[in-house]
Design an enzyme around this catalytic site. Structure first.
Site, PDB file in Angstrom:
ATOM      1  N   GLY A  16      28.570  34.791  36.650  1.00 40.08           N
ATOM      2  CA  GLY A  16      28.211  35.641  35.703  1.00 40.08           C
ATOM      3  C   GLY A  16      26.704  35.560  36.057  1.00 40.08           C
ATOM      4  O   GLY A  16      26.004  34.854  37.070  1.00 40.08           O
ATOM      5  N   ASP A  76      29.002  26.077  22.831  1.00 36.15           N
ATOM      6  CA  ASP A  76      28.490  26.111  24.755  1.00 36.15           C
ATOM      7  C   ASP A  76      29.200  24.407  24.887  1.00 36.15           C
ATOM      8  O   ASP A  76      29.287  24.304  25.922  1.00 36.15           O
ATOM      9  CB  ASP A  76      27.638  26.881  25.230  1.00 36.15           C
ATOM     10  CG  ASP A  76      28.583  28.020  25.531  1.00 36.15           C
ATOM     11  OD1 ASP A  76      30.137  28.236  26.021  1.00 36.15           O
ATOM     12  OD2 ASP A  76      27.835  28.327  26.862  1.00 36.15           O
ATOM     13  N   MET A  86      25.092  40.986  40.519  1.00 33.21           N
ATOM     14  CA  MET A  86      25.432  40.984  41.947  1.00 33.21           C
ATOM     15  C   MET A  86      26.024  42.138  42.877  1.00 33.21           C
ATOM     16  O   MET A  86      25.915  42.277  44.186  1.00 33.21           O
ATOM     17  CB  MET A  86      26.135  39.732  41.471  1.00 33.21           C
ATOM     18  CG  MET A  86      27.105  39.247  43.652  1.00 33.21           C
ATOM     19  SD  MET A  86      26.105  38.389  44.743  1.00 33.21           S
ATOM     20  CE  MET A  86      25.787  37.120  43.680  1.00 33.21           C
ATOM     21  N   GLY A 103      32.023  37.418  35.748  1.00 35.53           N
ATOM     22  CA  GLY A 103      31.466  38.388  35.834  1.00 35.53           C
ATOM     23  C   GLY A 103      31.920  37.852  37.541  1.00 35.53           C
ATOM     24  O   GLY A 103      33.281  39.392  38.322  1.00 35.53           O
ATOM     25  N   ILE A 104      31.019  37.803  38.715  1.00 32.66           N
ATOM     26  CA  ILE A 104      30.721  37.768  40.101  1.00 32.66           C
ATOM     27  C   ILE A 104      32.388  37.017  40.335  1.00 32.66           C
ATOM     28  O   ILE A 104      32.919  37.243  40.858  1.00 32.66           O
ATOM     29  CB  ILE A 104      30.269  36.611  40.348  1.00 32.66           C
ATOM     30  CG1 ILE A 104      28.737  37.703  40.088  1.00 32.66           C
ATOM     31  CG2 ILE A 104      29.590  36.002  42.053  1.00 32.66           C
ATOM     32  CD1 ILE A 104      27.431  36.586  40.012  1.00 32.66           C
ATOM     33  N   GLY A 105      32.630  35.449  39.615  1.00 36.68           N
ATOM     34  CA  GLY A 105      34.077  35.243  40.536  1.00 36.68           C
ATOM     35  C   GLY A 105      34.608  35.787  40.069  1.00 36.68           C
ATOM     36  O   GLY A 105      36.259  35.905  40.942  1.00 36.68           O
ATOM     37  N   HIS A 128      35.487  39.514  39.747  1.00 39.74           N
ATOM     38  CA  HIS A 128      35.251  40.988  40.297  1.00 39.74           C
ATOM     39  C   HIS A 128      34.802  40.810  42.324  1.00 39.74           C
ATOM     40  O   HIS A 128      33.726  41.764  41.989  1.00 39.74           O
ATOM     41  CB  HIS A 128      34.760  41.572  39.454  1.00 39.74           C
ATOM     42  CG  HIS A 128      35.230  41.117  38.294  1.00 39.74           C
ATOM     43  ND1 HIS A 128      36.075  42.102  37.847  1.00 39.74           N
ATOM     44  CD2 HIS A 128      34.664  40.947  37.504  1.00 39.74           C
ATOM     45  CE1 HIS A 128      36.811  42.170  36.517  1.00 39.74           C
ATOM     46  NE2 HIS A 128      35.930  41.926  36.292  1.00 39.74           N
TER      47      HIS A 128
END
Length: 314
Positions: free
Chosen positions: A130, A70, A204, A248-250, A252
């Site tokens: 996320g 990463d 979130m 995830g947040i970005g 949805h």
């Protein structure tokens, strides 16, 4: 597959590779020893990844295993983006900014290359939002700055992690509050972030659905910190041509994307509310000076691409 067939290639995606590993690397005793020494820098992820390597070694003896890292995507950053204001011998000992979420950013860079060609969106900020969250500033698909640094605690407020914090607070907690190092680590990694600020949840979606003012306090802080860091990274790369949301947040949370774009409006970012609400790939308004995209995270594809490149070197 059968265990009597020729050795197979497996892989791990390791969050922390230090300065030594900047590309897909064969996992042998030497490299695994080096990766184990880096566990304290990423305690949530590194040990689990290495346990999987050990398990695969037992179940598939003789199988070649390859690590994809990463941190590797950020290895091309200029030195001044990686240094801290500490004595230089500490930097030589490895206390520098490494950056994380590099496999996600590598995938986004590839997708931008497919869309824009070699320019890859020009001056781009990617928001990997996320449970863990960070931003990366790229030029032509190459990392120039990122919000996570030496550890996965740095930068944005996250689900349960604190993000950037005044080091004086840590000294206070250790010296005056008498927290042990284990208690401090548990506080910063597990009880802070959205969960700590809201006292409700680190999720979130749960916070956005709540009418509790404490939930909005946490959401507002998250948006503020992302907006502030976008400004910082835009300064680092001399402007902004493309803004990408992923993870995830970005992907949805349209309301979060809208608020972040409003915070970045001074950079020429304008969102089309209808496109944003329907989750289209391009969600910027026609008059926006900045392309705004939503691209699903696909770190597995980035790993596969690295493994193909690794095989090509054999």
């Amino acid at each position: 597959f059968r265990l009597d067939e020729p050795p197979l290639r497996t892989r791990i995606a390791s969050v922390m590779a230090g300065r030594e590993f900047v590309r897909a690397t064969l996992l042998d005793e030497r490299t695994l020893g080096a990766l184990r020494r880096l566990e304290p820098l990423a305690p949530i992820h590194q040990a689990i990844n290495l346990e999987l390597v050990d398990l695969a070694s037992r179940l598939l003896p003789g199988t070649m295993q390859v690590g994809c890292f990463d941190t590797a995507f950020h290895a091309a950053q200029p030195e001044h983006a990686r240094l801290y204001g500490l004595p230089h011998e500490m930097a030589e000992q490895g206390i520098v900014s490494y950056g994380f979420h590099g496999l996600s950013y590598s995938h986004i860079a590839s997708e931008l290359n497919n869309r824009y060609g070699a320019a890859a969106g020009g001056r781009t900020i990617v928001a990997h939002l996320g449970s863990g969250a960070s931003l990366c500033a790229m030029k032509a698909g190459v990392s120039h700055a990122t919000t996570m640094g030496f550890s996965t605690l740095d930068g944005l407020v996250m689900s349960t992690r604190c993000g950037a914090i005044d080091p004086g607070i840590l000294l206070h907690l250790l010296q005056d509050r008498k927290l042990s190092s284990d208690e401090l680590a548990e506080l910063l990694y597990q009880r802070s972030g959205l969960l700590g600020v809201s006292g409700i949840s680190g999720n979130m979606q749960t916070l956005l659905a709540s009418k509790d003012p404490a939930a909005m306090r946490a959401v507002d802080l998250f948006i503020y910190r992302v907006g502030r860091e976008i400004g910082s990274l835009a300064a680092a790369i001399g402007g902004l041509d493309t803004l990408v949301f992923t993870a995830g947040i970005g992907e949805h949370a349209p309301a979060i994307r809208q608020s972040i774009c409003e915070a970045a409006g001074w950079l020429g970012v304008a969102l089309d509310k209808e496109l944003n609400a329907h989750g289209e790939e391009m969600v910027s308004a026609p008059d926006s000076l900045v392309d705004v995209l939503v691209i699903p995270a696909d770190e597995e594809r980035a790993v596969a691409a690295e493994l193909l490149g690794f095989e090509g070197k054999d």
